[in-house]
Enzyme design. Structure first.
Site, PDB file in Angstrom:
ATOM      1  CE  LYS A 170      -0.473   1.273   4.690  1.00 41.70           C
ATOM      2  NZ  LYS A 170      -0.868   2.307   5.441  1.00 41.70           N
ATOM      3  CG  HIS A 200       0.480  -4.789   8.205  1.00 39.49           C
ATOM      4  ND1 HIS A 200       0.165  -3.494   7.901  1.00 39.49           N
ATOM      5  CD2 HIS A 200       0.546  -4.841   9.555  1.00 39.49           C
ATOM      6  CE1 HIS A 200       0.057  -2.796   9.018  1.00 39.49           C
ATOM      7  NE2 HIS A 200       0.285  -3.588  10.037  1.00 39.49           N
ATOM      8  CE  LYS A 204      -1.988  -6.102  12.716  1.00 44.67           C
ATOM      9  NZ  LYS A 204      -0.673  -5.967  13.296  1.00 44.67           N
ATOM     10  CD  GLU A 238      -0.787   3.205  15.031  1.00 44.94           C
ATOM     11  OE1 GLU A 238       0.237   2.533  14.892  1.00 44.94           O
ATOM     12  OE2 GLU A 238      -1.182   4.028  14.181  1.00 44.94           O
ATOM     13  CG  ASP A 257      -1.337   5.440   7.873  1.00 46.34           C
ATOM     14  OD1 ASP A 257      -0.627   4.942   6.982  1.00 46.34           O
ATOM     15  OD2 ASP A 257      -1.059   5.364   9.085  1.00 46.34           O
ATOM     16  CG  HIS A 262      -4.557  -1.443   8.109  1.00 45.63           C
ATOM     17  ND1 HIS A 262      -4.016  -2.149   7.074  1.00 45.63           N
ATOM     18  CD2 HIS A 262      -3.609  -0.542   8.473  1.00 45.63           C
ATOM     19  CE1 HIS A 262      -2.788  -1.701   6.832  1.00 45.63           C
ATOM     20  NE2 HIS A 262      -2.527  -0.724   7.666  1.00 45.63           N
ATOM     21  CE  LYS A 363       0.387   6.991  12.594  1.00 42.87           C
ATOM     22  NZ  LYS A 363       0.761   5.616  12.954  1.00 42.87           N
TER      23      LYS A 363
END
Ligand code: BG6
Length: 646
Positions: A170, A200, A204, A238, A257, A262, A363
Site C-alpha cells: 500500500k 498487513h 494477523k 496507537e 493510512d 486495515h 496516533k
C-alpha cells in the site's frame, strides 16, 4: 447444530497443511530498503525455519545501492540479528538461508538493469530449479509501479515458463480517482489473478480468526444480525506518533493510512455474509458485497457522522514530554492533516439495516490496542423490574486483535449471597494460553499464501475501489474545510472529546479495554489484588471533559466516582470558593457514594480532563467484594475531609 464444513471445502488446497510452498524465484524490488530488512527477511527466515520454503527457492534483490550478492548477504546477516522474531536464533539455519540471497544493482528506469536482471533470473532459475515460477515483490513506493511493470515487459521478463505473480504494498491510490487510475495501469500489465495487494492486517492471526470464529462455530451466526446486535465498534489506538514519517503522513492522514484499508478489511470480515466455501474468490466476493452495501455519506452526514483530530504537545504514558504533530519532522506548522478520526457507518442490507458501526483510530493516544466490540441488545429488565437496581449491561463480544490476543464474552452473573443481584463477568480465551505459536511478523502467511497461489488474504481491484468510495466524501469535505480546532487532543490523551460525543449522542459509549498496566499507574489501585484489578478493569468507564465543564454539582445525588487519568480539576464549595485542585491520579466524588448524601462540592475541569468513572452500582459492589479497598478509600476520604467520618 454444527457449523457447515467450510474449512474442509478446499479441494486440493494446501492452505491448512504444512507443505512447503511451491518452488519459485522471489525478485525483490527495493531490496536494500527498510521493509526488506525489517519484515520480509525475518518473515522469509521464519518460513525457512518452519520448513515452509522448499529447496527450490531463492531470492534476488534489486535496488539502486551499489552492492553485490556478498555485500547484500552481509547486510542481511547483520540486520536479521536486530529484526528476527524467533525465540532463539539458529545460526545454522540462517547460514543455509542466507546462501540463497542474491543481488543485482540497478536503477528502475534503466533498460540495461533489466537485461542484467533477466540474465540473473535465468541463471538462478536453473541453479535452484525454480520451475520457471517467479514472484516479484514491489517493496517500493507506488510511484514506480508503472515504470517497473513496463520495463519488465519491455525486457521480456514479465512472462516465464511457470507462474508469475506480483505483490504490491500500500498505498493503493490516494483517493478514489487515483486508485482507479493505478488499477487501470496495473491491469494493463498484469492479470487480476497475478496481482497480490498486501494489507498487513490480514496477516494477523487474530484478524484471520474473525472468519474462523464466525464460520466454524454454530452458535453465533443466528445472532449475527440487526435483531440481536445493537451496534459494533472498531478501535485502533496507537501510542506512537508519526515518528520520522511526517513527509508521507502529511499526504495521508489516518483515514487513508488506517481506516480505508486495515479497518475496512476487518469490517468486511466481521459483517460479510457467509461464503459458500473458503475459496479465495468466494470470500473476496462476500467482502466486496458488504463494503458495497455501506451507505455513502453526503456532505451533510460527513458533518454529523465523522470527526477528525490532531495531536498537540503532551506527555506519553511514561511521563516524558512529546511534541505535537505540527512540530514533527517534515510536517507543516499549520498542517490540517488528521491524526485521529472517528466515523459512524451503516450497512444497507437485510442483515445490518439500522445497526450503527463506529470506527475510530488515532496516533499518540494513551494506549495501544486494536479491539472490535460487538454489543448485543439489552435483555428485558425482568430481574430489576420494580426495584431500584439498575439493569445489567448488555452482552458484549470483544475481539482483542493486539497487543492482547484473545476473545472475550461479557455476560451478567449472579453475585454470591442471598440477594438476586448480578455482576458483569467475562468468559475469555487467550491465544497465549491455548497455542504455542511462535511470534511472527504477520508477513509469513501472506508470502506463503502468495507462493501457493491463494489470494484470499489479498485485496482485489473492486475491493480497493469500493473502500475508497466509502472514504471519498470525508476526504472531499475535510479538504474543502480545514479543521479550525487543531490540535484538539494532547499526546497521551484519549483523543478529541467530539469522538465521545459522536457515540454518546446516540445513547451508547465506547468500550475501552483497560489493562491492569493502566490501572497500576493510579496510586489508588497500587498494591490491589489481581482479582480486584480484573473486576475494576471491566467496570471502569472512561470519559473526557473539556476545560470549564462542571463534572459534579454541589447538592446533586451522587451517581458515580471519578479518577483523573490526565488533567486537573478544581473543587468549589457551595459559595463557589475554590477549596482545592486535584490532578493526575487523584479521585473525587466518592464521598456522597460512601455516605449516601448529596454532593458536598462542585468540581470543575481546570484543563481538558480524561477520567475513569466508576458507576454507583459497580462502586457498591466493588466495596462489598473488596473490603480492603473500601477501608483504604474511606481512610483517604476521611483524611481529605477531616471531621466528617465516613
Ligand atoms: C501501517 C500504517 O499500515 O499500519 C502505520 O502506515 C501504522 O501508520 C501501522 O502505525 C499500524 O500497524 P500495526 O500492525 O502496528 O497495528
Amino acid at each position: 447444530m454444527p457449523a457447515p464444513m467450510l474449512l474442509k471445502a478446499l479441494p486440493g488446497s494446501s492452505k491448512y497443511t504444512d507443505c512447503p510452498a511451491e518452488p519459485c524465484l522471489m525478485v525483490i524490488f527495493g531490496a536494500s530498503g527498510d521493509l526488506t530488512k525489517r519484515l520480509l527477511m525475518p518473515a522469509l527466515f521464519n518460513l525457512h525455519c518452519d520448513n515452509l520454503l522448499g529447496e527450490n527457492f531463492a531470492i534476488l534483490g534489486i535496488a539502486m545501492d551499489n552492492l553485490d550478492s556478498n555485500a547484500f548477504q552481509e547486510h542481511m546477516s547483520a540486520d536479521i540479528r536486530k529484526f528476527n522474531t524467533r525465540k532463539s536464533f539458529d545460526e545454522g539455519a540462517w547460514n543455509r538461508f542466507v546462501s540463497k540471497l542474491h543481488y543485482t544493482q540497478g536503477n528502475f528506469g534503466d533498460q540495461a538493469a533489466y537485461q542484467r536482471l533477466g540474465e540473473k533470473m535465468k541463471a538462478l532459475g536453473s541453479q535452484y530449479n525454480t520451475q520457471g515460477n517467479v514472484l516479484f515483490y514491489m517493496a517500493t513506493p507506488p510511484s514506480v509501479f508503472d515504470l517497473v511493470s513496463s520495463n519488465l515487459d519491455r525486457a521480456g521478463i514479465k512472462t516465464s515458463s511457470g507462474w508469475v505473480r506480483i505483490i504490491f504494498e500500500k498505498p493503493f491510490g490516494h483517493d478514489l480517482h487515483s486508485a482507479i487510475e493505478l488499477n487501470r495501469l496495473l491491469l494493463k500489465y498484469w492479470k487480476e489473478e497475478q496481482i497480490y495487494r498486501i494489507d498487513h492486517y490480514l496477516g494477523k492471526e487474530t484478524v484471520q480468526n474473525l472468519l474462523a470464529f464466525r464460520f466454524a462455530n454454530g452458535i453465533f451466526e443466528p445472532l449475527w444480525n440487526k435483531d440481536r446486535i445493537d451496534h459494533i465498534q472498531f478501535s485502533v489506538t496507537e501510542t506512537v506518533g508519526v515518528e520520522n514519517r511526517g513527509k508521507y503522513y502529511e499526504t495521508s492522514g489516518v483515514l487513508r493510512d488506517m481506516i480505508q484499508n486495515h479497518m475496512f478489511q476487518m469490517l468486511a470480515y466481521l459483517c460479510m455474509e457467509p461464503p459458500s466455501s473458503f475459496k479465495p474468490d468466494a470470500i473476496r466476493n462476500q467482502k466486496a458485497e458488504v463494503l458495497d452495501a455501506v451507505r455513502i455519506m453526503t456532505p451533510e452526514t460527513v458533518k454529523t457522522h465523522s470527526l477528525r483530530g490532531q495531536y498537540g504537545p503532551g506527555k506519553r504514558s511514561d511521563g516524558t514530554a512529546a511534541a505535537g504533530y505540527r512540530q514533527e519532522l517534515d510536517v507543516s506548522t499549520t498542517s490540517s492533516t488528521e491524526t485521529f478520526a472517528a466515523i459512524k457507518l451503516f450497512i444497507d442490507n437485510w442483515r445490518w439495516e439500522g445497526v450503527p458501526i463506529y470506527l475510530r483510530s488515532g496516533k499518540s493516544l494513551w494506549k495501544r490496542g486494536t479491539e472490535i466490540v460487538v454489543q448485543f441488545k439489552q435483555a428485558p429488565e425482568i430481574l430489576t423490574r420494580g426495584t431500584n437496581a439498575s439493569p445489567g449491561e448488555p452482552n458484549r463480544l470483544i475481539f482483542h486483535i493486539q497487543p492482547d490476543q484473545g476473545i472475550e464474552l461479557r455476560v451478567q452473573a449472579k453475585t454470591p449471597g442471598p440477594a438476586l443481584a448480578t455482576q458483569k463477568v467475562n468468559m475469555r480465551f487467550d491465544y497465549a494460553d491455548s497455542f504455542e505459536a511462535s511470534r511472527g511478523t504477520g508477513y509469513e502467511v501472506l508470502l506463503y499464501s502468495c507462493m501457493i497461489g491463494d489470494a484470499t488474504l489479498f485485496s482485489r481491484t473492486d475491493l480497493v475501489e469500493t473502500a475508497w468510495r466509502i472514504a471519498q466524501p470525508m476526504l472531499d469535505a475535510w479538504a474543502a474545510e480545514p479543521a479550525q480546532d487543531f490540535p484538539n487532543y494532547p499526546v497521551g490523551g484519549w483523543g478529541p472529546k467530539a469522538a465521545y460525543d459522536l457515540i454518546e449522542n446516540d445513547g451508547r459509549r465506547w468500550v475501552e479495554v483497560i489493562g491492569r498496566n493502566v490501572l497500576n499507574k493510579i496510586p489508588l489501585f497500587q498494591k490491589c489484588s489481581e482479582v480486584f484489578l480484573h473486576n475494576l478493569a471491566i467496570n471502569l468507564r472512561p470519559d473526557i471533559y473539556s476545560q470549564g465543564d462542571l463534572i459534579i454539582r454541589h447538592g446533586e445525588i451522587g451517581k458515580e466516582m471519578f479518577i483523573i487519568s490526565r488533567g486537573s480539576v478544581e473543587v468549589l464549595n457551595e459559595a463557589g470558593k475554590v477549596m482545592a485542585t486535584l490532578a493526575d491520579g487523584a479521585f473525587f466524588g466518592e464521598l456522597s457514594l460512601l455516605n449516601s448524601i448529596p454532593r458536598t462540592a462542585t468540581i470543575r475541569a481546570l484543563t481538558p480532563c480524561d477520567v475513569f468513572i466508576l458507576d454507583k452500582a459497580d462502586f457498591d459492589r466493588v466495596l462489598k467484594l473488596h473490603p480492603d479497598f473500601a477501608e483504604n478509600l474511606k481512610e483517604m476520604a476521611n483524611k481529605r475531609y477531616p471531621g466528617r467520618e465516613s
